[in-house]
Design an enzyme around this catalytic site. Structure first.
Site, PDB file in Angstrom:
ATOM      1  N   CYS A 134      38.791  93.639  39.278  1.00 34.48           N
ATOM      2  CA  CYS A 134      39.014  93.005  40.769  1.00 34.48           C
ATOM      3  C   CYS A 134      40.152  92.127  41.050  1.00 34.48           C
ATOM      4  O   CYS A 134      39.842  90.931  40.652  1.00 34.48           O
ATOM      5  CB  CYS A 134      37.343  92.398  40.931  1.00 34.48           C
ATOM      6  SG  CYS A 134      37.369  91.805  42.709  1.00 34.48           S
ATOM      7  N   CYS A 137      39.042  89.263  43.423  1.00 37.64           N
ATOM      8  CA  CYS A 137      38.218  88.284  42.948  1.00 37.64           C
ATOM      9  C   CYS A 137      38.834  87.557  41.864  1.00 37.64           C
ATOM     10  O   CYS A 137      38.784  86.081  42.076  1.00 37.64           O
ATOM     11  CB  CYS A 137      37.037  88.686  41.812  1.00 37.64           C
ATOM     12  SG  CYS A 137      36.322  90.185  42.599  1.00 37.64           S
ATOM     13  N   ASP A 138      39.814  87.987  40.877  1.00 38.74           N
ATOM     14  CA  ASP A 138      40.593  87.126  39.918  1.00 38.74           C
ATOM     15  C   ASP A 138      41.877  86.734  40.188  1.00 38.74           C
ATOM     16  O   ASP A 138      42.549  86.057  39.538  1.00 38.74           O
ATOM     17  CB  ASP A 138      40.451  87.842  38.746  1.00 38.74           C
ATOM     18  CG  ASP A 138      38.935  88.133  38.370  1.00 38.74           C
ATOM     19  OD1 ASP A 138      38.216  87.077  38.773  1.00 38.74           O
ATOM     20  OD2 ASP A 138      38.363  89.040  37.643  1.00 38.74           O
TER      21      ASP A 138
END
Ligand code: NAP
Length: 308
Positions: A134, A137-138
């Site tokens: 992701c 997300c990261d």
């Protein structure tokens, strides 16, 4: 006894909830491990009708959730382990948390989860040590670093492009020399100077540094067999998804890839009366937010008809 339980809270589940709630069915949505579903991990959704400026994936599902709640949908955080059908046709859901729920009708909209390769280093460095599924997300952890994205579809291109906001350089590692992604995404990626495609290459291992964090990705040229090490600090997988249907394997028939099979004349009706499916768990073809939403709508209308 609930009228209808909807398992899954992505675009399919939430759309089903909006329709069921507006039909006065007082639906209960089981939110699962990733409330909002896959689209919450997408940075910008540019093709959902009604949002000409684009909309963040999280915001889109949040709006759907609010809309479902407004008409009386209830939400419950649980993971369903199994479903059985009682003699009277009611559905009994066994939750991982030990609880049992009962409903007259069921809509399964459990979506799909990211595919991994099973190569050395992948599991060990997944989540916090450099392997991710992701970028949204990261991605911010890779400011000024070099990363690799695996895959050649829309997701891979979207992730690679998104990562250029942070990373100094992004390798796009694809097993062929042609991207599967749509033309607009292909052009975006191929015209971006921070992205370097690595064609005809498959990942063979994620290599750790002394602290157990990613230091390189070992790839192999599928045509020549030549090995190569890409010095990267992050590896982002975008090689597709597999449907989250295992918990229902004894309830419903699935195809060889694990997607739910529906009756030949319907996208959402199954061979079990009162059990309907919607979204990516039952769609091998389109897998879009809007098509998942459309299936959620169909499933809700079928539930309404089935319950009368
Ligand atoms: P996808 O279209 O199935 O693409 C998966 C990619 O991973 C392909 O390029 C495939 O290579 C590669 N791949 C699969 N297995 C592999 C393996 N074992 N080793 C190496 N490479 C492997 O999946 P997706 O990109 O997640 O997209 C899914 C659906 O969502 C598509 O319909 C897509 O259009 C849609 N989507 C749309 C948007 C958007 O419009 N904003 C964004 C994301 C996704 P091959 O090409 O060689 O098969």
């Amino acid at each position: 006894m609930e009228n209808v339980i909807i398992i899954g809270s992505g675009c399919a589940g939430l759309t089903a909830a909006i329709y069921c709630a507006r039909a006065n069915l007082n639906p209960l949505v089981i939110e699962g491990k990733l409330p909002g579903g896959q689209i919450t991990t997408t940075s910008e959704v540019e093709n959902f009708p009604g949002f000409p400026e684009g909309i963040n994936g999280f915001d889109l599902t949040w709006k759907m959730r609010q809309q479902a709640e407004k008409f009386g949908t209830r939400f419950h955080g649980a993971t369903i382990n199994a479903v059985t059908v009682a003699d009277d046709g009611s559905k009994r859901l066994v939750c991982a948390e030990g609880e049992t729920l009962e409903a007259k009708a069921l809509i399964i909209a459990t979506g799909a989860s990211p595919r991994l390769l099973g190569i050395p280093g992948e599991k060990e460095m997944y989540g916090g040590k450099g392997v991710s599924t992701c970028a949204t997300c990261d991605g911010a952890f890779y400011r000024g670093k070099t990363v690799a994205v695996l895959g050649g579809g829309d997701s891979a291109c979207e992730e690679a492009h998104f990562l250029t906001r942070f990373a100094e350089k992004v390798y796009l590692v694809h097993r062929r020399d042609e991207l599967r992604a749509s033309q607009i995404m292909r052009e975006r990626v191929l015209n971006c100077e921070k992205i370097e495609p690595v064609w005809n290459a498959v990942a063979e291992a994620v290599l750790p540094d002394a602290e157990g964090k990613v230091r390189a990705l070992a790839v192999k040229d599928v045509k020549t067999g030549a090995p190569r090490e890409l010095a990267v600090q992050g590896v982002f997988y975008a090689i597709g998804h597999h449907p989250s249907t295992e918990a229902f394997a004894t309830l419903l028939p699935r195809d060889e890839l694990g997607y739910f099979k529906t009756l030949t004349d319907s996208q959402v009706r199954t061979e079990v009366p009162g059990v309907f499916v919607a979204g990516d768990c039952a769609d091998t073809n389109y897998r879009q937010a809007i098509t998942a939403a459309a299936m959620g709508c169909q499933a809700a209308i079928e539930v309404e008809r089935w319950l009368v």
